[in-house]
Write a protein that holds these residues in place. Structure first.
Motif, PDB file in Angstrom:
ATOM      1  N   GLN A  40     -42.123   7.047  27.126  1.00  0.00           N
ATOM      2  CA  GLN A  40     -43.409   7.709  27.411  1.00  0.00           C
ATOM      3  C   GLN A  40     -44.284   7.858  26.173  1.00  0.00           C
ATOM      4  O   GLN A  40     -45.463   8.181  26.279  1.00  0.00           O
ATOM      5  N   MET A  41     -43.718   7.647  24.978  1.00  0.00           N
ATOM      6  CA  MET A  41     -44.470   7.857  23.740  1.00  0.00           C
ATOM      7  C   MET A  41     -45.538   6.798  23.566  1.00  0.00           C
ATOM      8  O   MET A  41     -45.379   5.653  23.974  1.00  0.00           O
ATOM      9  N   ARG A  42     -46.645   7.234  22.954  1.00  0.00           N
ATOM     10  CA  ARG A  42     -47.780   6.359  22.682  1.00  0.00           C
ATOM     11  C   ARG A  42     -48.208   6.551  21.225  1.00  0.00           C
ATOM     12  O   ARG A  42     -48.031   7.635  20.659  1.00  0.00           O
ATOM     13  N   PRO A  43     -48.816   5.530  20.615  1.00  0.00           N
ATOM     14  CA  PRO A  43     -49.316   5.719  19.246  1.00  0.00           C
ATOM     15  C   PRO A  43     -50.239   6.935  19.187  1.00  0.00           C
ATOM     16  O   PRO A  43     -51.082   7.137  20.062  1.00  0.00           O
ATOM     17  N   GLY A  44     -50.031   7.745  18.163  1.00  0.00           N
ATOM     18  CA  GLY A  44     -50.815   8.967  17.996  1.00  0.00           C
ATOM     19  C   GLY A  44     -50.106  10.209  18.494  1.00  0.00           C
ATOM     20  O   GLY A  44     -50.481  11.318  18.123  1.00  0.00           O
ATOM     21  N   ASP A  45     -49.087  10.037  19.348  1.00  0.00           N
ATOM     22  CA  ASP A  45     -48.321  11.205  19.778  1.00  0.00           C
ATOM     23  C   ASP A  45     -47.628  11.813  18.570  1.00  0.00           C
ATOM     24  O   ASP A  45     -47.342  11.141  17.575  1.00  0.00           O
ATOM     25  N   ARG A  46     -47.359  13.100  18.660  1.00  0.00           N
ATOM     26  CA  ARG A  46     -46.738  13.837  17.549  1.00  0.00           C
ATOM     27  C   ARG A  46     -45.281  14.117  17.858  1.00  0.00           C
ATOM     28  O   ARG A  46     -44.909  14.304  19.020  1.00  0.00           O
ATOM     29  N   LEU A  47     -44.483  14.162  16.815  1.00  0.00           N
ATOM     30  CA  LEU A  47     -43.059  14.478  16.934  1.00  0.00           C
ATOM     31  C   LEU A  47     -42.745  15.712  16.113  1.00  0.00           C
ATOM     32  O   LEU A  47     -43.140  15.812  14.951  1.00  0.00           O
ATOM     33  N   LEU A  48     -42.032  16.638  16.722  1.00  0.00           N
ATOM     34  CA  LEU A  48     -41.440  17.754  15.990  1.00  0.00           C
ATOM     35  C   LEU A  48     -40.035  17.306  15.632  1.00  0.00           C
ATOM     36  O   LEU A  48     -39.242  16.971  16.514  1.00  0.00           O
ATOM     37  N   LEU A  49     -39.728  17.265  14.346  1.00  0.00           N
ATOM     38  CA  LEU A  49     -38.414  16.823  13.892  1.00  0.00           C
ATOM     39  C   LEU A  49     -37.483  18.026  13.807  1.00  0.00           C
ATOM     40  O   LEU A  49     -37.802  19.024  13.150  1.00  0.00           O
ATOM     41  N   TYR A  50     -36.353  17.903  14.474  1.00  0.00           N
ATOM     42  CA  TYR A  50     -35.383  18.991  14.588  1.00  0.00           C
ATOM     43  C   TYR A  50     -34.085  18.553  13.936  1.00  0.00           C
ATOM     44  O   TYR A  50     -33.539  17.497  14.287  1.00  0.00           O
ATOM     45  N   HIS A  51     -33.593  19.341  12.972  1.00  0.00           N
ATOM     46  CA  HIS A  51     -32.291  19.086  12.364  1.00  0.00           C
ATOM     47  C   HIS A  51     -31.222  19.769  13.202  1.00  0.00           C
ATOM     48  O   HIS A  51     -31.233  20.992  13.353  1.00  0.00           O
ATOM     49  N   SER A  52     -30.322  18.977  13.771  1.00  0.00           N
ATOM     50  CA  SER A  52     -29.233  19.541  14.563  1.00  0.00           C
ATOM     51  C   SER A  52     -28.084  19.920  13.631  1.00  0.00           C
ATOM     52  O   SER A  52     -28.209  19.847  12.412  1.00  0.00           O
ATOM     53  N   GLY A  53     -26.988  20.313  14.220  1.00  0.00           N
ATOM     54  CA  GLY A  53     -25.824  20.684  13.412  1.00  0.00           C
ATOM     55  C   GLY A  53     -25.965  22.069  12.831  1.00  0.00           C
ATOM     56  O   GLY A  53     -26.485  22.983  13.471  1.00  0.00           O
ATOM     57  N   ALA A  54     -25.537  22.209  11.594  1.00  0.00           N
ATOM     58  CA  ALA A  54     -25.491  23.532  10.960  1.00  0.00           C
ATOM     59  C   ALA A  54     -26.866  24.176  10.834  1.00  0.00           C
ATOM     60  O   ALA A  54     -26.992  25.388  10.970  1.00  0.00           O
ATOM     61  N   GLN A  55     -27.909  23.391  10.586  1.00  0.00           N
ATOM     62  CA  GLN A  55     -29.233  23.985  10.395  1.00  0.00           C
ATOM     63  C   GLN A  55     -29.869  24.403  11.722  1.00  0.00           C
ATOM     64  O   GLN A  55     -30.452  25.472  11.806  1.00  0.00           O
ATOM     65  N   ALA A  56     -29.811  23.576  12.738  1.00  0.00           N
ATOM     66  CA  ALA A  56     -30.368  23.858  14.069  1.00  0.00           C
ATOM     67  C   ALA A  56     -31.768  24.467  13.970  1.00  0.00           C
ATOM     68  O   ALA A  56     -32.002  25.602  14.349  1.00  0.00           O
ATOM     69  N   ALA A  57     -32.708  23.639  13.464  1.00  0.00           N
ATOM     70  CA  ALA A  57     -34.069  24.147  13.251  1.00  0.00           C
ATOM     71  C   ALA A  57     -35.086  23.017  13.261  1.00  0.00           C
ATOM     72  O   ALA A  57     -34.778  21.887  12.863  1.00  0.00           O
ATOM     73  N   LEU A  58     -36.307  23.352  13.682  1.00  0.00           N
ATOM     74  CA  LEU A  58     -37.444  22.452  13.520  1.00  0.00           C
ATOM     75  C   LEU A  58     -37.820  22.472  12.051  1.00  0.00           C
ATOM     76  O   LEU A  58     -37.919  23.548  11.445  1.00  0.00           O
ATOM     77  N   VAL A  59     -38.053  21.286  11.480  1.00  0.00           N
ATOM     78  CA  VAL A  59     -38.313  21.239  10.043  1.00  0.00           C
ATOM     79  C   VAL A  59     -39.566  20.473   9.659  1.00  0.00           C
ATOM     80  O   VAL A  59     -40.061  20.623   8.549  1.00  0.00           O
ATOM     81  N   GLY A  60     -40.085  19.599  10.543  1.00  0.00           N
ATOM     82  CA  GLY A  60     -41.229  18.808  10.129  1.00  0.00           C
ATOM     83  C   GLY A  60     -41.956  18.145  11.274  1.00  0.00           C
ATOM     84  O   GLY A  60     -41.558  18.263  12.443  1.00  0.00           O
ATOM     85  N   LEU A  61     -43.029  17.447  10.919  1.00  0.00           N
ATOM     86  CA  LEU A  61     -43.869  16.730  11.873  1.00  0.00           C
ATOM     87  C   LEU A  61     -43.952  15.261  11.493  1.00  0.00           C
ATOM     88  O   LEU A  61     -44.020  14.914  10.312  1.00  0.00           O
ATOM     89  N   ALA A  62     -43.979  14.428  12.524  1.00  0.00           N
ATOM     90  CA  ALA A  62     -44.183  12.988  12.343  1.00  0.00           C
ATOM     91  C   ALA A  62     -45.132  12.525  13.433  1.00  0.00           C
ATOM     92  O   ALA A  62     -45.432  13.258  14.372  1.00  0.00           O
ATOM     93  N   ARG A  63     -45.601  11.295  13.294  1.00  0.00           N
ATOM     94  CA  ARG A  63     -46.518  10.713  14.272  1.00  0.00           C
ATOM     95  C   ARG A  63     -45.952   9.378  14.741  1.00  0.00           C
ATOM     96  O   ARG A  63     -45.441   8.598  13.950  1.00  0.00           O
ATOM     97  N   VAL A  64     -46.078   9.126  16.036  1.00  0.00           N
ATOM     98  CA  VAL A  64     -45.683   7.845  16.603  1.00  0.00           C
ATOM     99  C   VAL A  64     -46.756   6.828  16.216  1.00  0.00           C
ATOM    100  O   VAL A  64     -47.945   7.086  16.402  1.00  0.00           O
ATOM    101  N   VAL A  65     -46.345   5.671  15.667  1.00  0.00           N
ATOM    102  CA  VAL A  65     -47.322   4.679  15.207  1.00  0.00           C
ATOM    103  C   VAL A  65     -47.154   3.321  15.894  1.00  0.00           C
ATOM    104  O   VAL A  65     -47.824   2.355  15.517  1.00  0.00           O
ATOM    105  N   SER A  66     -46.278   3.234  16.885  1.00  0.00           N
ATOM    106  CA  SER A  66     -46.135   1.981  17.631  1.00  0.00           C
ATOM    107  C   SER A  66     -45.896   2.291  19.102  1.00  0.00           C
ATOM    108  O   SER A  66     -45.545   3.407  19.465  1.00  0.00           O
ATOM    109  N   TRP A  67     -46.064   1.275  19.911  1.00  0.00           N
ATOM    110  CA  TRP A  67     -45.708   1.387  21.317  1.00  0.00           C
ATOM    111  C   TRP A  67     -44.191   1.271  21.438  1.00  0.00           C
ATOM    112  O   TRP A  67     -43.561   0.584  20.629  1.00  0.00           O
ATOM    113  N   PRO A  68     -43.582   1.907  22.429  1.00  0.00           N
ATOM    114  CA  PRO A  68     -42.144   1.744  22.641  1.00  0.00           C
ATOM    115  C   PRO A  68     -41.816   0.282  22.944  1.00  0.00           C
ATOM    116  O   PRO A  68     -42.627  -0.445  23.520  1.00  0.00           O
TER     117      PRO A  68
END
Length: 141
Positions: A40-68
């Motif tokens: 469903q992702m499209r170029p320009g969509d935003r990603l919330l990056l989540y570290h799983s495991g011990a940290q279990a937290a949202l840590v950053g933002l990224a952007r989708v830059v290609s079509w799936p």
């Protein structure tokens, strides 16, 4: 523009890696539900990056830059290229998200093993209220 949350184990590939590389192919997703979200992702969509495991937290933002596209390593999977945007001012822990009692029906809380999911608008509103997501970021697209 849509927002998705993507989980990663920082020991395998984390925000530091993405920030250093600036751009990567988001691959390795096998769960059919998570693969559908990548599709469903499209170029320009935003990603919330989540570290799983011990940290279990949202840590950053990224952007989708290609079509799936199909994952060359597994044609049942999909990949997209993503680009680092920024770190969050502070990590937002799963404990904090659960303690808010506002998102009990969200996949992040209900399906802890799901690695890619859509982000509900009310969660984005909550992050903005925390000062962690700037409303102008939507306009920068």
């Amino acid at each position: 523009m849509a927002y998705f949350l993507v989980k990663t184990e920082p020991a395998d590939y984390g925000l530091d890696d993405l920030e250093g590389e600036r751009r990567t192919v988001w691959d390795g997703v096998r769960n059919p539900q998570a693969v559908r979200f990548i599709a469903q992702m499209r170029p320009g969509d935003r990603l919330l990056l989540y570290h799983s495991g011990a940290q279990a937290a949202l840590v950053g933002l990224a952007r989708v830059v290609s079509w799936p596209r199909p994952d060359p390593a597994d044609p049942r999977s999909q990949v997209v290229e993503v680009e680092f945007e920024r770190r969050l001012a502070r990590p937002v822990t799963l404990r904090e998200i659960k303690a808010s009692k506002l998102f009990a029906d969200w996949s992040l809380v209900r399906q802890p093993r799901l690695s890619v999911m859509a982000v509900p608008e009310r969660f984005l509103h909550w992050l903005r209220g925390q000062g962690l997501l700037d409303p102008e970021e939507e306009e920068r697209g």
